[in-house]
Design a protein around this motif. Sequence first.
Motif, short mmCIF file in Angstrom:
data_model
loop_
_atom_site.label_atom_id
_atom_site.label_comp_id
_atom_site.label_asym_id
_atom_site.label_seq_id
_atom_site.Cartn_x
_atom_site.Cartn_y
_atom_site.Cartn_z
N LEU B 147 -13.66 51.15 75.70
CA LEU B 147 -12.34 51.90 75.24
C LEU B 147 -12.29 51.59 73.47
N ASN B 148 -11.67 52.46 72.84
CA ASN B 148 -11.65 52.55 71.52
C ASN B 148 -12.97 52.33 70.78
N GLY B 230 -9.62 54.94 69.65
CA GLY B 230 -8.91 54.07 68.99
C GLY B 230 -8.77 54.45 67.36
N LYS B 232 -11.06 55.57 65.67
CA LYS B 232 -12.13 54.63 65.04
C LYS B 232 -13.46 55.31 64.82
#
Lengths: 375, 280
Positions: B147-148, B230, B232
């Motif tokens: 995740l992210n 995220g 990112k």
Amino acid sequence: MSNSSFTLTRRRLLAGAAGAALTAPMINRAWAADPVTINMLAWYGHAEPDMVSEFEAENNVKFVPKYYAGGDNMLALIAQSPPGTYDIILSDAEFVQQLNAAGYIEQMDPSLFPFDDFWPEYQKFPGHWADDELWSVMVRFGLLGVSYNTDTLTREEAMSYNAFWNDKVTGKLGHFDWHLPNLGQISLLMGNNDPSPFDIDDAAWDAVQEKTLSLKPQVGGYFDYGGTFASLKNGEMLAMAGIGDWITGVLQKDGAPVASVIPEEGGIQWTESYSIGKGTDKQEIVNKFIQYMLSPRGQVRSIQMAAYPGLSPTKSGWKAIQEANPAEAERSGLIEGHDQSPIKLLNEKRIFFRDIPQQQSLEDWNDFWSEYKTA
Amino acid sequence: MPKRLPVYPYVWRLPLLIWQGLFFVGPLILMVAMSFWLVRNYRMEPAFVFDNWERMLGRDYFWNAYFITVWRASVAAVLASLIAFPASFTLAFRVSESARRWAIFFLIVPFFTSYLVRIYAWQVLLAESGPINAVLGMVGLGPFTMLNSGFGATVGYLTLVLPLVVILQTFSLASVDRNLIEAAWNLGANRRATLFRVIIPAAKVGLILGLVFAFILSFGDFVSPFYLGGSKPPTLSILIIDTTKSGQQWPRAAVVAVMMIVTLFVVAFAAVGAAYGRRK
């Protein structure tokens, strides 16, 4: 034959119906009338039943909220609406001056509000008064510091913003995606506390940027309100910059192993204040609502607001929560002498009001934040 | 006697033209115009200045976001096409008509639920404490950070585009003239040669359409890079949100949007050229 102690006979039914018909006109006409609508512009949660249902029932009013996300969003919504659209505006304190300068709010009467009951530190909140004219009334506040997973970091480790650089949270540090609280915290870490982490010269600003960029390898993501909750709750993020108990307080109630502390370098205070919208014809009932929110029972609701908890600026609010919910008073430090008591922290100069940059433009800070995110 | 105008076909085309004019060309012109406007006191004011263009195109963060968006959308489009192809091939050539119809139905079913809901479900699945890592943990692997990350965002993109790509590829492959394949076999082509020299060229329009749709949808997607990636780093769609949030700079957001549309036009025209271009 019925064994019931009460048998509905035709005579009783007729008598009951006649009685109901005769007493109906005695019911207060106010309750028969449509409720007065109060349009509120606010952060999410402020016009939800846990906050306003009691006042609505007692005064036959109905709040119609328009929720925003961020001060810029709030100003834009007002700018794009005709005067009188919003009867009451809840804003972050740092935006009150802009609301006033743009002529979006009405002057308020200080005699209507219990300023004597406010902690002295909050009686004349910056920006709310202009030459003894009152434009906004502080209703609640909260503190931003180091928020962390208690299974990963100890409280001692979290007592400095250096916790964000701790190896234990590498790749697991989240940012609440707003430049002001994040950069304000780094500014505090860099020792910019006189007069404020937001009032720094260009050399200090350069140092803040450099220090912030060094945090990049630690970062796991940038989150909005919902993402911040989710990532802390599911353990994806083990520390979070730019937030405080307004997030972790809600998660703690759900049993998540998270907490927030105000570190040694100091914390940042967010402040929410009520203003009366320009052009409203409902000043009287709006003033009454603000009085209600500042009363002990209103403050108890505000402190425990379901969407996100807040702290009380009034002495009677502290006393009321200590009686109504001692555990919450202890958890949030609303006890005189408590080591996380906001008044104690404020007097120790460990709390700084969140503000817009004083020596740089808001755009400069925002631009750097965008650069940091893509770095 | 003068020749009558052929009104009938024009009447049928009219709704499409009106629709496109009102909901595509009109807003597009407004958006381009808006990119030259100014914001004062949180209000947009019509103007004709290049400040927004200079500011956005002069910033490194814009170009970083631009290239990461192009890269991630390209990866998603290529991955989706590669993953989809074996399934599409099987559905087109190896199963009965009835089985293919059921398969297409099940490929459409994911669109019955909100994309956002499916992404939230992925958040649970991909979490370090989630079921995927739990299963991997049983065989001594992980936990992995899914995740992210770019991986998470790519999973989200594939969730969005993979069923569509399979459907487009299947229709395209199923419509390949079987006589061509038989001819290739009769002329001694092996499986590989038949696939690459007959089937894929014959189905290339659908295959390229699948690739381009996957790119377009991934390029403009906000949900996956935000909720699974995220932010990112931020993609262009996230940059648009950031820009509008900060100072209500809709004109600067319009610059980003115009750049995205220009990019998609270039990609779409190149794809159409590749799909329908003459063979030398």
